[in-house]
Design a protein around this motif. Structure first.
Motif, PDB file in Angstrom:
ATOM      1  N   VAL A  34       0.842  -1.205   0.000  1.00  0.00           N
ATOM      2  CA  VAL A  34       0.000   0.000   0.000  1.00  0.00           C
ATOM      3  C   VAL A  34       0.871   1.247   0.000  1.00  0.00           C
ATOM      4  CG1 VAL A  34      -1.682   1.319   1.317  1.00  0.00           C
ATOM      5  CG2 VAL A  34      -1.889  -1.165   1.175  1.00  0.00           C
ATOM      6  N   MET A  35       0.505   2.223  -0.830  1.00  0.00           N
ATOM      7  CA  MET A  35       1.221   3.493  -0.916  1.00  0.00           C
ATOM      8  C   MET A  35       0.206   4.604  -0.648  1.00  0.00           C
ATOM      9  SD  MET A  35       4.171   5.012  -1.640  1.00  0.00           S
ATOM     10  CE  MET A  35       4.788   6.615  -2.162  1.00  0.00           C
ATOM     11  N   GLY A  36       0.277   5.216   0.532  1.00  0.00           N
ATOM     12  CA  GLY A  36      -0.697   6.236   0.879  1.00  0.00           C
ATOM     13  C   GLY A  36      -2.061   5.633   1.139  1.00  0.00           C
ATOM     14  N   ALA A  37      -3.102   6.453   0.952  1.00  0.00           N
ATOM     15  CA  ALA A  37      -4.451   6.015   1.276  1.00  0.00           C
ATOM     16  C   ALA A  37      -5.190   5.395   0.105  1.00  0.00           C
ATOM     17  CB  ALA A  37      -5.256   7.208   1.804  1.00  0.00           C
ATOM     18  N   ASP A  38      -4.727   5.640  -1.115  1.00  0.00           N
ATOM     19  CA  ASP A  38      -5.538   5.208  -2.254  1.00  0.00           C
ATOM     20  C   ASP A  38      -4.739   4.662  -3.425  1.00  0.00           C
ATOM     21  OD1 ASP A  38      -4.317   7.533  -2.968  1.00  0.00           O
ATOM     22  OD2 ASP A  38      -6.141   8.602  -3.551  1.00  0.00           O
ATOM     23  N   SER A  39      -3.546   4.116  -3.164  1.00  0.00           N
ATOM     24  CA  SER A  39      -2.757   3.541  -4.256  1.00  0.00           C
ATOM     25  C   SER A  39      -1.969   2.333  -3.767  1.00  0.00           C
ATOM     26  CB  SER A  39      -1.820   4.584  -4.870  1.00  0.00           C
ATOM     27  OG  SER A  39      -0.946   5.116  -3.898  1.00  0.00           O
ATOM     28  N   VAL A  40      -1.543   1.503  -4.713  1.00  0.00           N
ATOM     29  CA  VAL A  40      -0.836   0.266  -4.396  1.00  0.00           C
ATOM     30  C   VAL A  40       0.356   0.117  -5.335  1.00  0.00           C
ATOM     31  CG1 VAL A  40      -1.005  -2.246  -4.233  1.00  0.00           C
ATOM     32  CG2 VAL A  40      -2.982  -0.833  -3.666  1.00  0.00           C
ATOM     33  N   LEU A  41       1.504  -0.283  -4.764  1.00  0.00           N
ATOM     34  CA  LEU A  41       2.688  -0.622  -5.550  1.00  0.00           C
ATOM     35  C   LEU A  41       2.666  -2.119  -5.829  1.00  0.00           C
ATOM     36  CD1 LEU A  41       5.265   1.478  -3.541  1.00  0.00           C
ATOM     37  CD2 LEU A  41       4.841   1.780  -5.993  1.00  0.00           C
ATOM     38  N   ILE A  42       2.822  -2.495  -7.084  1.00  0.00           N
ATOM     39  CA  ILE A  42       2.778  -3.899  -7.477  1.00  0.00           C
ATOM     40  C   ILE A  42       4.088  -4.257  -8.165  1.00  0.00           C
ATOM     41  CG2 ILE A  42       1.562  -5.626  -8.850  1.00  0.00           C
ATOM     42  CD1 ILE A  42      -0.940  -3.876  -8.629  1.00  0.00           C
ATOM     43  N   GLY A  43       4.831  -5.201  -7.578  1.00  0.00           N
ATOM     44  CA  GLY A  43       6.104  -5.628  -8.137  1.00  0.00           C
ATOM     45  C   GLY A  43       5.920  -6.865  -8.997  1.00  0.00           C
ATOM     46  N   VAL A  44       6.329  -6.770 -10.260  1.00  0.00           N
ATOM     47  CA  VAL A  44       6.142  -7.853 -11.213  1.00  0.00           C
ATOM     48  C   VAL A  44       7.505  -8.401 -11.638  1.00  0.00           C
ATOM     49  CG1 VAL A  44       5.093  -8.525 -13.401  1.00  0.00           C
ATOM     50  CG2 VAL A  44       4.068  -6.689 -12.044  1.00  0.00           C
ATOM     51  N   ASP A  45       7.665  -9.712 -11.547  1.00  0.00           N
ATOM     52  CA  ASP A  45       8.918 -10.345 -11.949  1.00  0.00           C
ATOM     53  C   ASP A  45       9.057 -10.298 -13.470  1.00  0.00           C
ATOM     54  OD1 ASP A  45      11.210 -11.808 -12.176  1.00  0.00           O
ATOM     55  OD2 ASP A  45      10.389 -13.678 -11.405  1.00  0.00           O
ATOM     56  N   GLY A  46       9.898  -9.374 -13.931  1.00  0.00           N
ATOM     57  CA  GLY A  46      10.119  -9.242 -15.364  1.00  0.00           C
ATOM     58  C   GLY A  46       9.524  -7.995 -15.982  1.00  0.00           C
ATOM     59  N   ALA A  47       8.746  -7.222 -15.204  1.00  0.00           N
ATOM     60  CA  ALA A  47       8.077  -6.043 -15.772  1.00  0.00           C
ATOM     61  C   ALA A  47       8.183  -4.800 -14.902  1.00  0.00           C
ATOM     62  CB  ALA A  47       6.611  -6.349 -16.043  1.00  0.00           C
ATOM     63  N   GLY A  48       8.963  -4.829 -13.821  1.00  0.00           N
ATOM     64  CA  GLY A  48       9.131  -3.651 -12.993  1.00  0.00           C
ATOM     65  C   GLY A  48       8.049  -3.479 -11.948  1.00  0.00           C
ATOM     66  N   VAL A  49       7.796  -2.222 -11.572  1.00  0.00           N
ATOM     67  CA  VAL A  49       6.842  -1.887 -10.517  1.00  0.00           C
ATOM     68  C   VAL A  49       5.769  -0.953 -11.067  1.00  0.00           C
ATOM     69  CG1 VAL A  49       6.530  -0.782  -8.264  1.00  0.00           C
ATOM     70  CG2 VAL A  49       8.566  -2.163  -8.704  1.00  0.00           C
ATOM     71  N   TYR A  50       4.513  -1.279 -10.756  1.00  0.00           N
ATOM     72  CA  TYR A  50       3.376  -0.462 -11.180  1.00  0.00           C
ATOM     73  C   TYR A  50       2.742   0.186  -9.964  1.00  0.00           C
ATOM     74  CZ  TYR A  50       3.713  -2.918 -15.638  1.00  0.00           C
ATOM     75  OH  TYR A  50       4.158  -3.441 -16.827  1.00  0.00           O
ATOM     76  N   LEU A  51       2.492   1.485 -10.050  1.00  0.00           N
ATOM     77  CA  LEU A  51       1.735   2.196  -9.028  1.00  0.00           C
ATOM     78  C   LEU A  51       0.334   2.421  -9.592  1.00  0.00           C
ATOM     79  CD1 LEU A  51       1.604   3.721  -6.304  1.00  0.00           C
ATOM     80  CD2 LEU A  51       2.367   5.768  -7.515  1.00  0.00           C
ATOM     81  N   VAL A  52      -0.668   1.798  -8.968  1.00  0.00           N
ATOM     82  CA  VAL A  52      -2.041   1.870  -9.493  1.00  0.00           C
ATOM     83  C   VAL A  52      -2.976   2.379  -8.412  1.00  0.00           C
ATOM     84  CG1 VAL A  52      -1.624  -0.012 -11.109  1.00  0.00           C
ATOM     85  CG2 VAL A  52      -2.590  -0.515  -8.857  1.00  0.00           C
ATOM     86  N   GLY A  53      -4.096   2.932  -8.830  1.00  0.00           N
ATOM     87  CA  GLY A  53      -5.114   3.398  -7.902  1.00  0.00           C
ATOM     88  C   GLY A  53      -5.793   2.227  -7.236  1.00  0.00           C
ATOM     89  N   ALA A  54      -5.950   2.280  -5.925  1.00  0.00           N
ATOM     90  CA  ALA A  54      -6.542   1.164  -5.191  1.00  0.00           C
ATOM     91  C   ALA A  54      -8.042   1.060  -5.423  1.00  0.00           C
ATOM     92  CB  ALA A  54      -6.264   1.324  -3.698  1.00  0.00           C
ATOM     93  N   ILE A  55      -8.688   2.151  -5.809  1.00  0.00           N
ATOM     94  CA  ILE A  55     -10.143   2.149  -5.982  1.00  0.00           C
ATOM     95  C   ILE A  55     -10.537   1.836  -7.424  1.00  0.00           C
ATOM     96  CG2 ILE A  55     -12.238   3.540  -5.839  1.00  0.00           C
ATOM     97  CD1 ILE A  55     -10.903   5.100  -3.584  1.00  0.00           C
ATOM     98  N   ASP A  56      -9.912   2.516  -8.376  1.00  0.00           N
ATOM     99  CA  ASP A  56     -10.325   2.356  -9.771  1.00  0.00           C
ATOM    100  C   ASP A  56      -9.338   1.541 -10.613  1.00  0.00           C
ATOM    101  OD1 ASP A  56      -8.252   4.142  -9.859  1.00  0.00           O
ATOM    102  OD2 ASP A  56      -9.454   5.821 -10.591  1.00  0.00           O
ATOM    103  N   GLY A  57      -8.157   1.214 -10.054  1.00  0.00           N
ATOM    104  CA  GLY A  57      -7.191   0.411 -10.791  1.00  0.00           C
ATOM    105  C   GLY A  57      -6.518   1.132 -11.936  1.00  0.00           C
TER     106      GLY A  57
END
Length: 230
Positions: A34-57
């Motif tokens: 979790v990053m802050g109140a409304d976002s998520v960091l997602i670590g992908v093996d082979g594709a880096g890191v994605y920061l996405v909105g936790a509510i709307d994606g």
């Protein structure tokens, strides 16, 4: 939920699948934080890191080794992601060391092992991050454990292969001195009697979950968890 080959699956409160605006690549999802109140960091093996909105994606930011900016990663084989108490982002890779993103907006800092220098990361193969109550950051690698003090900018290495032959460290958990950790397979026990008095002289203990051996990459693995007092 992160999967091995189906990307990220999001379920609503009613148990039904929720559609994301941005679809994460269908590759191994090794970590989410979790990053802050409304976002998520997602670590992908082979594709880096994605920061996405936790509510709307929705996609907010993508960190990769081909970013072309000051925030370019040292590698895309992400193993773990951690947001520290100062909102700094730590990203570990399977063979390219650490990446640190400062909350002050400075360029990304890449931290790697320096051969023959004990005041550095013990190995560039980093599997896991753990932040203790004092703000120090611990890293589990394929050659033992490293502790880093951001305030002092110093490194300490433990359980190196030349001394303990620990092998691949997969997870870390710090226990306080009021608990006693037995060096045994599979469990840790609270203190009692003489063991509690003996434990009092230790400042803390690190609980390590390691890969004992692996004949293949994803099969035939046996694990061992034990404690190491510091």
């Amino acid at each position: 939920m992160g999967s091995f080959s189906s990307g990220v699956v999001v379920l609503g409160a009613d148990g039904r699948r929720v559609h994301m605006q941005f679809q994460i690549p269908q590759m191994p999802i090794n970590t989410m934080h979790v990053m802050g109140a409304d976002s998520v960091l997602i670590g992908v093996d082979g594709a880096g890191v994605y920061l996405v909105g936790a509510i709307d994606g929705r996609l907010i930011r993508h960190y990769s080794d081909s970013d072309g900016t000051d925030d370019e990663l040292s590698g895309n084989t992400i193993t773990d992601v951690h947001v520290d108490r100062h909102n700094g982002i730590w990203i570990t890779t399977s063979h390219n060391g650490l990446n640190y993103i400062s909350p002050a907006g400075k360029p990304m800092e890449v931290l790697k092992s320096k051969r023959g220098n004990p005041d550095s990361l013990i190995s560039d193969y980093v599997n896991v991050i753990y932040e203790d109550s004092g703000g120090d950051i611990w890293y589990g690698t394929d050659k033992g454990v490293t502790r880093y003090s951001p305030s002092q900018r110093r490194w300490w290495n433990y359980l190196g292969p030349d001394i303990h032959r620990l092998g691949v460290v997969l997870s870390l958990h710090l226990r306080r001195r009021s608990e006693y950790l037995r060096q045994d397979i599979g469990y840790c026990r609270p203190a009692a009697g003489a063991d509690a008095r003996q434990c009092g002289r230790y400042r803390h203990a690190i609980c390590v979950h390691r890969l004992r051996y692996a004949r293949r990459r994803h099969m035939d693995r046996r694990y061992q968890r034990f404690a190491y007092t510091l």
